[in-house]
Every structure is written in structure tokens, then in C-alpha cells.
Design an enzyme around this catalytic site. Structure first.
Site, mmCIF file in Angstrom:
data_model
loop_
_atom_site.group_PDB
_atom_site.id
_atom_site.type_symbol
_atom_site.label_atom_id
_atom_site.label_comp_id
_atom_site.label_asym_id
_atom_site.label_seq_id
_atom_site.Cartn_x
_atom_site.Cartn_y
_atom_site.Cartn_z
ATOM 1 N N HIS A 1 -38.675 -11.036 14.108
ATOM 2 C CA HIS A 1 -37.950 -11.117 12.829
ATOM 3 C C HIS A 1 -37.165 -12.424 12.760
ATOM 4 O O HIS A 1 -36.496 -12.787 13.729
ATOM 5 C CB HIS A 1 -36.987 -9.940 12.691
ATOM 6 C CG HIS A 1 -37.617 -8.620 12.981
ATOM 7 N ND1 HIS A 1 -38.349 -7.934 12.046
ATOM 8 C CD2 HIS A 1 -37.648 -7.877 14.122
ATOM 9 C CE1 HIS A 1 -38.802 -6.811 12.590
ATOM 10 N NE2 HIS A 1 -38.392 -6.749 13.846
ATOM 11 N N ASN B 1 -25.031 -17.152 -1.368
ATOM 12 C CA ASN B 1 -24.764 -17.837 -0.102
ATOM 13 C C ASN B 1 -23.334 -17.474 0.301
ATOM 14 O O ASN B 1 -22.372 -18.009 -0.238
ATOM 15 C CB ASN B 1 -24.911 -19.355 -0.288
ATOM 16 C CG ASN B 1 -24.595 -20.143 0.983
ATOM 17 O OD1 ASN B 1 -24.040 -19.604 1.940
ATOM 18 N ND2 ASN B 1 -24.938 -21.424 0.997
ATOM 19 N N HIS C 1 -30.233 -18.259 7.502
ATOM 20 C CA HIS C 1 -29.072 -18.504 6.640
ATOM 21 C C HIS C 1 -29.544 -18.680 5.193
ATOM 22 O O HIS C 1 -30.512 -19.406 4.929
ATOM 23 C CB HIS C 1 -28.355 -19.767 7.119
ATOM 24 C CG HIS C 1 -27.328 -20.283 6.158
ATOM 25 N ND1 HIS C 1 -26.354 -19.475 5.619
ATOM 26 C CD2 HIS C 1 -27.120 -21.519 5.624
ATOM 27 C CE1 HIS C 1 -25.597 -20.190 4.795
ATOM 28 N NE2 HIS C 1 -26.041 -21.431 4.776
ATOM 29 N N HIS D 1 -25.800 -30.259 17.246
ATOM 30 C CA HIS D 1 -24.871 -30.969 16.351
ATOM 31 C C HIS D 1 -25.392 -32.392 16.173
ATOM 32 O O HIS D 1 -25.402 -33.171 17.128
ATOM 33 C CB HIS D 1 -23.486 -30.988 16.998
ATOM 34 C CG HIS D 1 -22.374 -31.216 16.022
ATOM 35 N ND1 HIS D 1 -22.399 -32.225 15.096
ATOM 36 C CD2 HIS D 1 -21.204 -30.563 15.833
ATOM 37 C CE1 HIS D 1 -21.283 -32.176 14.378
ATOM 38 N NE2 HIS D 1 -20.546 -31.175 14.796
ATOM 39 N N HIS E 1 -30.497 -13.250 -3.245
ATOM 40 C CA HIS E 1 -30.506 -12.633 -4.576
ATOM 41 C C HIS E 1 -29.346 -11.647 -4.738
ATOM 42 O O HIS E 1 -28.633 -11.667 -5.737
ATOM 43 C CB HIS E 1 -31.841 -11.904 -4.779
ATOM 44 C CG HIS E 1 -32.009 -11.332 -6.145
ATOM 45 N ND1 HIS E 1 -31.686 -10.026 -6.454
ATOM 46 C CD2 HIS E 1 -32.458 -11.880 -7.297
ATOM 47 C CE1 HIS E 1 -31.935 -9.800 -7.736
ATOM 48 N NE2 HIS E 1 -32.401 -10.914 -8.269
ATOM 49 N N CYS F 1 -21.198 -23.269 7.555
ATOM 50 C CA CYS F 1 -21.958 -22.013 7.409
ATOM 51 C C CYS F 1 -22.596 -21.529 8.707
ATOM 52 O O CYS F 1 -23.178 -20.442 8.730
ATOM 53 C CB CYS F 1 -23.058 -22.198 6.372
ATOM 54 S SG CYS F 1 -22.437 -22.589 4.748
HETATM 55 C C1 LIG Z 1 -30.014 -26.183 -6.020
HETATM 56 C C2 LIG Z 1 -31.404 -25.597 -6.046
HETATM 57 C C3 LIG Z 1 -31.285 -24.067 -6.006
HETATM 58 C C4 LIG Z 1 -32.075 -26.017 -7.382
HETATM 59 O O1 LIG Z 1 -33.397 -25.642 -7.387
HETATM 60 P P1 LIG Z 1 -34.375 -25.907 -8.653
HETATM 61 O O2 LIG Z 1 -35.540 -25.025 -8.439
HETATM 62 O O3 LIG Z 1 -33.618 -25.752 -9.926
HETATM 63 O O4 LIG Z 1 -34.955 -27.363 -8.614
HETATM 64 P P2 LIG Z 1 -34.471 -28.800 -8.167
HETATM 65 O O5 LIG Z 1 -34.367 -28.831 -6.694
HETATM 66 O O6 LIG Z 1 -35.420 -29.702 -8.841
HETATM 67 O O7 LIG Z 1 -33.014 -29.055 -8.796
HETATM 68 C C5 LIG Z 1 -32.697 -28.949 -10.186
HETATM 69 C C6 LIG Z 1 -31.817 -30.113 -10.594
HETATM 70 O O8 LIG Z 1 -30.697 -30.152 -9.717
HETATM 71 C C7 LIG Z 1 -30.618 -31.440 -9.115
HETATM 72 N N1 LIG Z 1 -30.057 -31.297 -7.779
HETATM 73 C C8 LIG Z 1 -30.547 -30.537 -6.778
HETATM 74 N N2 LIG Z 1 -29.755 -30.643 -5.696
HETATM 75 C C9 LIG Z 1 -28.750 -31.473 -6.035
HETATM 76 C C10 LIG Z 1 -27.621 -31.992 -5.351
HETATM 77 N N3 LIG Z 1 -27.347 -31.620 -4.079
HETATM 78 N N4 LIG Z 1 -26.779 -32.825 -5.983
HETATM 79 C C11 LIG Z 1 -27.025 -33.189 -7.283
HETATM 80 N N5 LIG Z 1 -28.081 -32.724 -7.985
HETATM 81 C C12 LIG Z 1 -28.928 -31.888 -7.365
HETATM 82 C C13 LIG Z 1 -32.049 -31.957 -9.116
HETATM 83 O O9 LIG Z 1 -32.085 -33.366 -9.039
HETATM 84 C C14 LIG Z 1 -32.523 -31.456 -10.470
HETATM 85 O O10 LIG Z 1 -31.980 -32.294 -11.468
HETATM 86 P P3 LIG Z 1 -32.844 -32.796 -12.728
HETATM 87 O O11 LIG Z 1 -33.150 -31.548 -13.491
HETATM 88 O O12 LIG Z 1 -31.924 -33.717 -13.446
HETATM 89 O O13 LIG Z 1 -34.060 -33.449 -12.174
HETATM 90 C C15 LIG Z 1 -32.264 -26.093 -4.837
HETATM 91 O O14 LIG Z 1 -32.505 -27.473 -4.996
HETATM 92 C C16 LIG Z 1 -31.591 -25.843 -3.508
HETATM 93 O O15 LIG Z 1 -31.638 -24.741 -2.954
HETATM 94 N N6 LIG Z 1 -30.991 -26.899 -2.931
HETATM 95 C C17 LIG Z 1 -30.298 -26.818 -1.647
HETATM 96 C C18 LIG Z 1 -28.929 -26.273 -1.842
HETATM 97 C C19 LIG Z 1 -28.027 -26.577 -0.665
HETATM 98 O O16 LIG Z 1 -27.691 -27.745 -0.453
HETATM 99 N N7 LIG Z 1 -27.645 -25.545 0.113
HETATM 100 C C20 LIG Z 1 -26.881 -25.678 1.303
HETATM 101 C C21 LIG Z 1 -25.498 -25.192 1.026
HETATM 102 S S1 LIG Z 1 -24.444 -25.693 2.322
HETATM 103 C C22 LIG Z 1 -24.531 -24.503 3.477
HETATM 104 O O17 LIG Z 1 -25.032 -23.455 3.225
HETATM 105 C C23 LIG Z 1 -23.967 -24.846 4.790
HETATM 106 C C24 LIG Z 1 -22.533 -25.342 4.879
HETATM 107 O O18 LIG Z 1 -21.927 -25.684 3.873
HETATM 108 O O19 LIG Z 1 -21.954 -25.398 5.968
#
Ligand SMILES: CC(C)(COP(=O)(O)OP(=O)(O)OC[C@H]1O[C@@H](n2cnc3c(N)ncnc32)[C@H](O)[C@@H]1OP(=O)(O)O)[C@@H](O)C(=O)NCCC(=O)NCCSC(=O)CC(=O)O
EC number: 2.3.1.-
Length: 445
Positions: free
Chosen positions: A329, A366, A333, A248, A362, A169
Site C-alpha cells: 500500500h 491538503n 501526502h 533534505h 477530495h 508537510c
Molecule cells: C494547483 C493545481 C491543483 C492546478 O491544477 P489544474 O489542473 O487547474 O492545472 P494547471 O496545473 O494547469 O494550473 C492552472 C493554472 O494555475 C497556474 N498555476 C499552477 N500552479 C501555480 C503556482 N504554484 N503558482 C502560480 N500559478 C500556478 C497554472 O499556470 C495555470 O494558469 P493558467 O490558467 O494561467 O495557465 C495543480 O497544478 C497542483 O496540484 N499543483 C501543485 C500544488 C502544490 O504545490 N502542492 C504542494 C503544497 S505544499 C505541501 O503540501 C508541502 C509543504 O508545504 O510543506
């Protein structure tokens, strides 16, 4: 050693370094102007509402009640709205059997639409382009996507093309870095950066939670960006690049493995996002800021930062410098709500600062490497970007990487862009998903 002496020595060193660095880059023709950019808005028939996401979840026979609950909970709580876009094969119910053509068409649709608009509004044509960089992480056909662009637009034979894949990303900042380095070697050069992600062929159909998460977060999007180092185009530029820092931390095993493509225990291919990802992002971010700070902070701020670093373990929980003194600003990401909130906390950002990233998450989800450009578009459509303002773009990506760049706005910007038809509706009164009521049982179960 006396701390005052050490601080003074470090400051003198950085001033000299900065001075000679500026001199060197001035000589090497470092100017990199962002002339214009166009973000992709897919047609309305590609919208992925929560209801449609629910249908897609229901038709996956590999999921039990536990997985249904997890997915719906994340969808409803993710901060992602009702108007994001998905690829055609998934909307048509063919997520488990994508064809090569599905992948190619998804990219063609995005690139040709944004490039047609970019050429139309900038007045430049495909024949003016000297350098073409395409970054799409999860789809790499042969001949490459850059070659498809050359073929479609009948570009010149001396064009230099680069096709980056697997870079995650943060790849659009990497593409800009590549372009600015090429600019140092040749004057009056025009470059195009095309950034997107392939969603259609990469849908995960298994039941591993950390791999199902990607289906909830990643959405269709992309952007075409026109750059030049031609001084004669200065007055037409929207922004100019001041500095770019790439970090990195892939040598760290935990960070390296927190975002990667893999097969689950049942052989289903997907993209694994570990719960430790926000931690890896924080590590990479801190390392990036450490190298960014001396390049952009004024002396006083730098001295406070170094002093805090020295006393880090004892007094200050957050040793990060006050970037708000030099940055107007923050263009972040849209990795997910946890990623945006994490960066906000470590930089001490306000609700106003985080609004562009939250609203982009929103409205568009992503969109991987292109997400920064939708966030920038939001700032522009809200008429926030004024001449001489400084914008810090911060991106995270698999590897694990944090890449940032500081840009200066060249004139007051007010284009409606991809946000034109909805900017008045943002920020909405609430970001709570309208299906929260319907799915309330998930949170209570
Ligand atoms: C996924 C979320 C929106 C969920 O938010 P919530 O407000 O619902 O609350 P939360 O964090 O408690 O998560 C809800 C439930 O999901 C589970 N949970 C959260 N993250 C998890 C994961 N990575 N793997 C497995 N389970 C996961 C929690 O344990 C919880 O389970 P339970 O309910 O059982 O307790 C947030 O946690 C978030 O933004 N996480 C980061 C996402 C991410 O990794 N983004 C990067 C993408 S990669 C990128 O952009 C770059 C790239 O790829 O290059």
C-alpha cells in the site's frame, strides 16, 4: 571495470551492511509500535464548500477579475470536494484580522478532541505518556503547544516534550523519527505524536497567484498518534515501523525556495508555492528512493535497480525500482493533484494504489503533515490493511524535504475511524466539482 564484478561487490556490501544494521538495531531496542491514531473531524459548521470559498474570494477587495478567474479555476479543478473543513475565523469572515486566540483555539479544538478519543479507545491515560512530540508548522506561541497539552491533561513532571515548527508537510514522519530515536535510549516508553497545521492565522489576502494557491489547497485537520517500544504491547499494535528515511535537499536553492512563507510586494504575508514545486518534489523523492531501496528491496530487485542506475542516461526513462514487489500500500501526502499524479507516475502506481490519496484530497483537502494519517485511515476503513501487509508512507514538505517510512501491519485492520460516516460513498462516480457548470466560463474565458 567489469559491470558484473561491480554489481556483485555492491550487492555483497549492501547485504553485509543490512545484516549488521539489523543486528545493531535489534540490540538497540529499535522496535516502534503504532498502537493507535485518531484523525480530527471538525464539526459540520466548519465545512468549506466551493460556494463558501467563492464568497471568501469575492470579499477580498485586493482581487481583480484575473485573480478571481485563477482562484475559481484552481478550486474547481483541484480535486478537492465539498466537505473539507476550514478554521472558524475564516468562516466568520475575519480572515484578515486573526487573533492569537483564533490560532490557539484552532489547535486546542483539534488536539483535545483527538486525544480524548485516543485515550478513551486505547485505555491509556495522559499519565502513561513519557514523550510528547507536537508538530505544527505555521504557529508557534509561547509557551509552546506541547506545554498546553501538558497543562490541559496534567501530565507527569518527567515527561519529555518536543515542539517542532516550520518543518512543513512532512513533519509527522520527522516526529516519528524523533520518537524512534528516543525509543533506542529507553525501554518500555510510551510516546504521543500530535500533528496538525494552523490555517486560521495564515490566510493570504494579497493577489500573488503562487501565494493564493495555498488558500485553495490547505484545509483544517490533524491527528494524534500513540506509539510504544514495549514488547508486551505487541499484540495491541496496529503497525510496526520497519525503516524510515529522511531526505533534505535544502542545499539546492531552487528547491529550498519553492515552498516558503514570505511577504508579497505589497507586504501581505503568505505561503509561496512555486510552479517548480512538483520538480523539487521529484528531485527529493528520487534522492529518498535511492537511500530507501537498499534497505527494503530484495536482492534481485536491487540488482535490477543498480543496473538501471548505471544505464540511467541511455535506456530507462524511469530508473526507479519496482517497489510494488515489497510494498502492498502506498500512503502518499495529499499535496495537490499534481503531486499525487507525479509520485504515481514515477512509481508506476495504478488507479487503485492512488485511490486513498486522491479520495483523501477530495474529502479532507491538503491537511499538511497530518494528511498521511487520513490516507492510512482510508485504507483501514476500506479494509485493505491485512496482517503482514507493508505500507510505504511518503511525505513532502517545505525545506525541501521528502521523508518516507515503511510499516508492517500487525493484524487485520478494519476500524471505521474518521471515514466511518462516508466511506461507503468513496470512491464517488466522479470527482468533477459540482460547481463546474456554474464556473464553466472560467475555463472557457
Ligand atoms: C494547483 C493545481 C491543483 C492546478 O491544477 P489544474 O489542473 O487547474 O492545472 P494547471 O496545473 O494547469 O494550473 C492552472 C493554472 O494555475 C497556474 N498555476 C499552477 N500552479 C501555480 C503556482 N504554484 N503558482 C502560480 N500559478 C500556478 C497554472 O499556470 C495555470 O494558469 P493558467 O490558467 O494561467 O495557465 C495543480 O497544478 C497542483 O496540484 N499543483 C501543485 C500544488 C502544490 O504545490 N502542492 C504542494 C503544497 S505544499 C505541501 O503540501 C508541502 C509543504 O508545504 O510543506
Amino acid at each position: 571495470m567489469d559491470i558484473i564484478f561491480m554489481l556483485s561487490a555492491i550487492l555483497v556490501f549492501y547485504s553485509l551492511f543490512h545484516f549488521f544494521n539489523l543486528l545493531y538495531h535489534h540490540r538497540r531496542n529499535q522496535t516502534c509500535y503504532l498502537l493507535d491514531y485518531v484523525c480530527f473531524k471538525p464539526s459540520d459548521d466548519r465545512k468549506l464548500s466551493t460556494e463558501l470559498c467563492g464568497d471568501i474570494v469575492h470579499r477580498n477587495k485586493n482581487l481583480g477579475l484575473k485573480e478571481h478567474k485563477f482562484l475559481l479555476k484552481v478550486i474547481v479543478n483541484s480535486g478537492i470536494g465539498e466537505d473539507t473543513y476550514g478554521p472558524r475565523n475564516i468562516i466568520a469572515g475575519r480572515e484578515e484580522m486573526p487573533t492569537l486566540e483564533d490560532g490557539v483555539e484552532e489547535m486546542d479544538e483539534c488536539f483535545f478532541a483527538t486525544l480524548d478519543e485516543l485515550f478513551g479507545k486505547s485505555g491509556f491515560s495522559a499519565k502513561d505518556i513519557d514523550v510528547l512530540v507536537v508538530n505544527v508548522s505555521m504557529f508557534s506561541p509561547a509557551p509552546c503547544l506541547a506545554a498546553r497539552i501538558v497543562n490541559h491533561y496534567k501530565m507527569r513532571e518527567d515527561i519529555k516534550t518536543y515542539n517542532l515548527s516550520g518543518m512543513g508537510c512532512s513533519a509527522s514522519v520527522i516526529s516519528i523519527d524523533l520518537v524512534q530515536n528516543i525509543f533506542k535510549t529507553k525501554k518500555k516508553t510510551m510516546a504521543l505524536v500530535l500533528t496538525s497545521e494552523s490555517i486560521g492565522p495564515n490566510w493570504y489576502s494579497g493577489n500573488d497567484k503562487s501565494m493564493m494557491l495555498g488558500n485553495c489547497l490547505f484545509r483544517s485537520g490533524g491527528c494524534s498518534i500513540l506509539l510504544s517500544n514495549d514488547q508486551a504491547l505487541k499484540d495491541r499494535a496496529k503497525m510496526s515501523l520497519k525503516c524510515l528515511v529522511r531526505t533534505h535537499i535544502g542545499a539546492n536553492d531552487e528547491a529550498h525556495h519553492c515552498a516558503l512563507q514570505k511577504e508579497d510586494d505589497n507586504g501581505y504575508l503568505g505561503f509561496h508555492l512555486s510552479k517548480d514545486l512538483p520538480k523539487a518534489a521529484a528531485l527529493a523523492f528520487a534522492a529518498n528512493l535511492q537511500r530507501l531501496a537498499p534497505r527494503i528491496l530484495p536482492m534481485k530487485q536491487l540488482a535490477i535497480y543498480i543496473a538501471r542506475k548505471i544505464h540511467q542516461s541511455s535506456k530507462h526513462a524511469n530508473p526507479n525500482p519496482n517497489f510494488k514487489s515489497v510494498v502492498d500500500h502506498f500512503c502518499l501526502h495529499t499535496g495537490g493533484s499534481a503531486v499525487i499524479e507525479g509520485v504515481g507516475r514515477s512509481l508506476g502506481l495504478t488507479k487503485y494504489d492512488l485511490e486513498p490519496a486522491r479520495m483523501t484530497l477530495h474529502r479532507f483537502g491538503n491537511t499538511s503533515a497530518s494528511s498521511l494519517w487520513y490516507v492510512l485511515g482510508y485504507m483501514e476503513a476500506k479494509k485493505r490493511l491485512m496482517k503482514n501487509d507493508r505500507v510505504l508512507m511518503i511525505s513532502f514538505g517545505a525545506g525541501f524535504k521528502c521523508n518516507s517510512c515503511l510499516c508492517e501491519v500487525m493484524r487485520d485492520l478494519d476500524s471505521g475511524n474518521v471515514w466511518e460516516d462516508c466511506i461507503e460513498d468513496y470512491p464517488p462516480e466522479t470527482l468533477v466539482n459540482p460547481f463546474m457548470d456554474k464556473y464553466r466560463w472560467i475555463n472557457e474565458a
